[in-house]
Design a protein around this motif. Structure first.
Motif, short mmCIF file in Angstrom:
data_model
loop_
_atom_site.label_atom_id
_atom_site.label_comp_id
_atom_site.label_asym_id
_atom_site.label_seq_id
_atom_site.Cartn_x
_atom_site.Cartn_y
_atom_site.Cartn_z
N GLU A 24 28.80 -32.58 23.02
CA GLU A 24 28.42 -31.25 23.51
C GLU A 24 28.61 -30.19 22.43
OE1 GLU A 24 30.43 -30.29 27.14
OE2 GLU A 24 29.91 -32.20 28.06
N LEU A 25 29.71 -30.29 21.70
CA LEU A 25 29.96 -29.33 20.62
C LEU A 25 28.92 -29.45 19.51
CD1 LEU A 25 33.84 -29.47 20.31
CD2 LEU A 25 32.46 -27.54 21.09
N ARG A 26 28.56 -30.68 19.17
CA ARG A 26 27.54 -30.87 18.13
C ARG A 26 26.21 -30.26 18.55
NH1 ARG A 26 29.33 -36.45 17.95
NH2 ARG A 26 30.97 -36.57 16.41
N ALA A 27 25.88 -30.38 19.82
CA ALA A 27 24.61 -29.83 20.31
C ALA A 27 24.62 -28.30 20.25
CB ALA A 27 24.36 -30.31 21.74
N CYS A 28 25.78 -27.69 20.50
CA CYS A 28 25.87 -26.23 20.51
C CYS A 28 26.00 -25.64 19.12
CB CYS A 28 27.09 -25.79 21.32
SG CYS A 28 26.96 -26.14 23.07
N MET A 29 26.64 -26.33 18.21
CA MET A 29 26.99 -25.76 16.92
C MET A 29 26.00 -26.20 15.83
SD MET A 29 29.50 -23.93 17.72
CE MET A 29 30.08 -23.41 16.15
N THR A 30 24.80 -25.66 15.89
CA THR A 30 23.83 -25.92 14.84
C THR A 30 24.18 -25.04 13.64
OG1 THR A 30 22.34 -24.21 15.64
CG2 THR A 30 22.03 -26.44 16.53
N PRO A 31 23.72 -25.38 12.45
CA PRO A 31 24.02 -24.54 11.28
C PRO A 31 23.55 -23.09 11.46
CG PRO A 31 23.18 -26.65 10.56
CD PRO A 31 23.04 -26.62 12.05
N GLY A 32 22.39 -22.90 12.08
CA GLY A 32 21.89 -21.56 12.32
C GLY A 32 22.81 -20.77 13.24
N HIS A 33 23.32 -21.44 14.26
CA HIS A 33 24.23 -20.79 15.20
C HIS A 33 25.53 -20.38 14.50
CE1 HIS A 33 26.20 -19.76 18.89
NE2 HIS A 33 27.07 -20.75 18.80
N VAL A 34 26.04 -21.26 13.67
CA VAL A 34 27.28 -20.97 12.93
C VAL A 34 27.06 -19.78 12.00
CG1 VAL A 34 28.90 -21.86 11.23
CG2 VAL A 34 28.17 -23.31 13.12
N LEU A 35 25.93 -19.74 11.31
CA LEU A 35 25.65 -18.62 10.40
C LEU A 35 25.48 -17.32 11.17
CD1 LEU A 35 23.26 -20.26 7.80
CD2 LEU A 35 25.62 -19.54 7.47
N ASP A 36 24.85 -17.38 12.33
CA ASP A 36 24.70 -16.17 13.15
C ASP A 36 26.06 -15.63 13.57
OD1 ASP A 36 21.97 -16.23 12.94
OD2 ASP A 36 21.65 -17.18 14.90
N ARG A 37 26.94 -16.52 14.01
CA ARG A 37 28.28 -16.10 14.43
C ARG A 37 29.06 -15.51 13.26
NH1 ARG A 37 30.63 -18.65 19.07
NH2 ARG A 37 32.30 -17.23 18.57
N LEU A 38 28.93 -16.15 12.09
CA LEU A 38 29.61 -15.65 10.90
C LEU A 38 29.09 -14.27 10.51
CD1 LEU A 38 31.65 -16.25 8.67
CD2 LEU A 38 29.83 -17.36 7.41
N ALA A 39 27.78 -14.10 10.55
CA ALA A 39 27.19 -12.80 10.22
C ALA A 39 27.64 -11.73 11.19
CB ALA A 39 25.66 -12.92 10.21
N ASP A 40 27.75 -12.07 12.47
CA ASP A 40 28.23 -11.10 13.46
C ASP A 40 29.65 -10.66 13.14
OD1 ASP A 40 25.86 -11.18 14.82
OD2 ASP A 40 26.57 -12.55 16.39
N ARG A 41 30.50 -11.62 12.79
CA ARG A 41 31.89 -11.28 12.50
C ARG A 41 32.00 -10.41 11.25
NH1 ARG A 41 36.59 -14.49 14.59
NH2 ARG A 41 35.73 -15.33 16.49
N VAL A 42 31.22 -10.73 10.23
CA VAL A 42 31.28 -9.95 8.99
C VAL A 42 30.75 -8.54 9.21
CG1 VAL A 42 30.28 -9.77 6.68
CG2 VAL A 42 31.21 -11.94 7.47
#
Length: 73
Positions: A24-42
């Motif tokens: 389930e985690l692998r399905a949710c955590m695509t590279p694009g999703h991770v980058l979006d979350r990182l960009a939001d935090r920055v």
């Protein structure tokens, strides 16, 4: 059923649950999703304030930036 067999059965059940959770985690955590979350935090954190401040200082006083650039060149 012996105690050892019960522990083995519980261990296999726990492994299956962990495997399902990881899938389930692998399905949710695509590279694009991770980058979006990182960009939001920055963009919302202290890094964003630092970057904005640096940009403002550079625009308002470009001479030190030019001298640093000349020194690096």
């Amino acid at each position: 059923m012996s105690h050892v067999e019960q522990l083995e059965r519980e261990t296999e059940q726990t492994r299956a649950e962990i495997s399902s959770t990881l899938d389930e985690l692998r399905a949710c955590m695509t590279p694009g999703h991770v980058l979006d979350r990182l960009a939001d935090r920055v963009s919302q954190g202290a890094g964003a304030a630092f970057t904005r401040n640096l940009k403002d200082q550079t625009v308002n006083n470009p001479l030190p930036v030019m001298l640093i650039g000349a020194g690096l060149a």
